[in-house]
Scaffold this motif. Structure first.
Motif, mmCIF file in Angstrom:
data_model
loop_
_atom_site.group_PDB
_atom_site.id
_atom_site.type_symbol
_atom_site.label_atom_id
_atom_site.label_comp_id
_atom_site.label_asym_id
_atom_site.label_seq_id
_atom_site.Cartn_x
_atom_site.Cartn_y
_atom_site.Cartn_z
ATOM 1 N N THR A 586 0.838 -1.199 0.000
ATOM 2 C CA THR A 586 0.000 0.000 0.000
ATOM 3 C C THR A 586 0.870 1.244 0.000
ATOM 4 O O THR A 586 1.965 1.256 0.573
ATOM 5 N N GLU A 588 -0.263 4.028 1.285
ATOM 6 C CA GLU A 588 -0.788 4.853 2.377
ATOM 7 C C GLU A 588 0.051 4.678 3.641
ATOM 8 O O GLU A 588 -0.444 4.320 4.709
ATOM 9 N N GLN A 590 2.873 6.527 6.164
ATOM 10 C CA GLN A 590 3.476 7.810 6.526
ATOM 11 C C GLN A 590 4.982 7.646 6.707
ATOM 12 O O GLN A 590 5.477 6.561 6.979
#
Length: 653
Positions: A586, A588, A590
């Protein structure tokens, strides 16, 4: 009194090994595979008879051993695997023909061939009979009349038998081209259904491990069955379904791992129904309409129902709506072999041990000039083919008992001087029965494999002996070979696996730390974490670690304390690797602050350093990773697993 207790414990272990070796498992009989194997072995002989050359038919029949390497794997992978087996069979038949006049060369080549095949099969994790049939074909060609000029002819005939096996093995592709892939995805959803039912129960942890294992197996199976220039609608659906099952699994882990309450049983039932509809032709009726939702649900359960119904929709939506690009990620052959070619790799150590012991058995056999000297190292190879030392002892007992009776059967058959179609019939019958019983017990298979191999070998070598002479000679060969194999394993491999566990655990934890670092740090534009060398390194270490642990658990004497201690540690490492690899798929993620990353890496290094020094690590604080709470939980769980039984490391070497 202490001596008597030790002797009693030793006798008890010995009796347990004998009992285990004689047990018959409950696996179903593989009727179709057994019949196909019999046809693959006997049809070349029949064709040879029809064309007026029985000897050529027997040589081609040796290529029929190729079919014994057929297992339920994708047809794309099966085609490549069997083609490689055919090439290997041809190569060893050439080497056997050329080495026939030189006993020492035969012994050395037999060990090299066995070690090479063991290494390749182990590194690639290929299921099958491994080295034994390659060594058998080599041995049988060394027992034929010495005619080096026939090397290429014999290889060509062996290849013809292999090609026939390849054709028989690939017939199923016309009927169900994605049968193996469908089967493994079906098992994914069956295990996922059981996992949903296990939420809030004591079965949750075990079920979690089973789902994780079958998801990884499905990913590997789909990767093996992927053909870039030919993707079908069914394959695409299976790929997306497996990916969606992975998402459901991760969602449950993130939201229900600490739950003490059950989730609605309708969820598990829905997934179970989906699994059973996978291999049905009519999938048009939506399951979500059949099974009603409970009237009251919290938001987490509602979201879970939505994800399950999305999976149902994947099975029924038109092809145009399955908008997902298939991204197959698998390590290169070079990466796999380099990972296995390491002094601490149990695959490399096992292959080396296999080769050395086989060469010693061959030298002893040819030094004492037995009538058919190659049966000594061949019996040694059969024993060494056990995956662990316990399995090796099982093989020895099974091989011994099965072979004694098998030699009697072979002697009776050969004493009747069969020829032509009678030999072809016996080859078909004995191969059929061998494959039928190999899943039940190796000893039962040896009971029929032995006369089959002897029948083919003696028919090609044109020997003629009395019943008593033949039976006693073969029995002596087998007993000597079995004895050499057992002694060799006992001297060279008793504790080779358990003594390496702490080192490989240390290495694996550090590779996970490196992968976590590149996941949550800035690696620049265009970086793809799921294709990184850090991921490949972590995968290789985890695979090697699991193999090493399984080998250690089968050692004699087994270090039971170490085996019990390391199981939760390895389970946690495997689960953490799964979570990290899922995270890499993924975007997504951080980028963590340097302070947060430093804290995480410090926790990993503390665990690795303590394991390397065989000490219990101190618990370190683990920061929450936004969006991936399961990773934090698993790191904490790994720390606690390593803390259990302080001082265990001192007992593991």
């Amino acid at each position: 009194m202490g001596v008597n207790q030790k002797e009693g414990a030793s006798n008890s272990k010995f009796l347990t090994i004998i009992k285990q070796s004689l047990s018959v498992n409950k696996k179903p009989f593989p009727w179709l595979k057994a019949f196909s194997a019999g046809v693959a072995a006997a049809l070349p002989v029949i064709l040879g008879l029809l064309f007026g050359n029985f000897e050529y038919g027997l040589l081609a029949g040796m290529g029929g051993f190729t079919y014994l390497y057929v297992f339920s794997i994708p047809y794309a992978q099966r085609a490549k695997k069997l083609f490689s087996v055919i090439l290997g069979m041809c190569l060893v038949s050439v080497l056997g023909t050329l080495a026939a006049p030189y006993p020492l060369a035969i012994a050395i080549l037999m060990g090299i061939i066995g070690a090479a095949v063991i290494f390749i099969f182990g590194a690639l994790r290929i299921t099958g009979p491994s080295a034994i049939f390659f060594v058998l074909v080599f041995a049988m060609t060394t027992g034929m009349p010495v005619q080096p000029e026939l090397a290429l002819l014999r290889a060509g005939l062996v290849s013809l038998g292999g090609v026939l096996s390849w054709i028989i093995a690939m017939i199923g592709w016309f009927l169900n081209p994605h049968g193996p892939e469908t089967g493994v995805v079906k098992r994914v959803y069956l295990e996922l259904a059981a996992f949903l039912d296990s939420v809030g129960t004591e079965k949750f942890t075990d079920s979690k491990h089973r789902v994780m294992s079958v998801l990884k197996e499905a990913e590997e199976t789909l990767a093996a069955g992927y053909i870039p220039w030919r993707t079908t609608d069914l394959f695409n659906r299976l790929y997306v379904l497996n990916d969606h099952a992975n998402q459901i699994f991760l969602y449950v882990l993130e939201n229900f791992s600490d739950s003490h309450a059950n989730i609605p049983p309708e969820l598990g039932l829905t997934v179970w129904e989906m699994a059973h509809s996978l291999d049905q032709e009519n999938k048009s009726e939506s399951l979500s309409k059949k099974i009603l939702q409970p009237p009251k649900m919290d938001e987490r359960v509602v979201q879970l129902f939505t994800k399950v119904y999305d999976a149902d929709a994947i099975m029924n939506e038109p092809t145009s709506k399955i908008n997902q690009t298939i991204q197959i990620s698998k390590p290169s052959i070079k990466t796999i072999f380099m990972g296995a070619f390491d002094k601490h790799s149990i695959v490399f150590i096992t292959a080396l041990r296999f080769g050395v012991i086989t060469i010693i058995a061959g030298i002893i056999a040819y030094q004492f000039s037995f009538v058919r000297s190659y049966w000594v190292p061949l019996s040694c190879v059969a024993v060494l083919s056990g995956s662990t030392i316990v399995a090796t002892y099982h093989r020895a007992i099974q091989r011994g008992l099965g072979t004694i009776l098998g030699i009697m059967i072979a002697s009776l058959i050969l004493a009747a001087h069969p020829d032509g179609y009678i030999i072809a019939f016996f080859i078909l019958l004995l191969t059929f029965i061998t494959e039928l019983f190999i899943v039940k017990n190796y000893g039962l298979a040896a009971l029929f494999f032995t006369p089959n191999a002897l029948l083919m070998a003696e028919s090609t070598s044109k020997g003629s002996y009395s019943f008593s002479y033949f039976a006693s000679a073969r029995l002596i060969d087998v007993l000597i070979g079995t004895g050499i194999g057992l002694i060799g394993v006992w001297l060279l491999g008793r504790r080779s696996a358990s003594s390496r566990l702490s080192h490989l655990i240390t290495k694996t934890i550090r590779s996970q730390a490196q992968f976590l670092f590149i996941l949550f740090s800035d690696q620049g534009a265009g970086f793809i974490a799921s294709e990184s060398r850090e991921l490949k390194k972590m995968r290789t270490n985890i695979i090697n670690l699991i193999t090493l642990y399984n080998t250690a658990s089968g050692e004699i004497p087994v270090n039971q304390q170490a085996v019990e201690y390391y199981w939760p540690v390895i389970f946690s490492i495997e689960h953490l690797g799964y979570l990290l690899e899922s995270c890499s798929k993924t975007d997504e993620r951080q980028i963590l602050l340097d302070e947060t990353l430093s804290q995480l890496l410090y926790a990993f290094e503390t665990m690795a350093n303590a394991t390397d020094r065989k000490r219990a690590p101190s618990l370190k604080n683990v920061t929450e990773i936004e969006g991936f709470p399961s990773i934090k939980s698993e790191i904490i769980h790994l720390q606690r697993s390593l803390q259990i039984h302080k001082g265990i490391g001192s007992t593991t070497t």
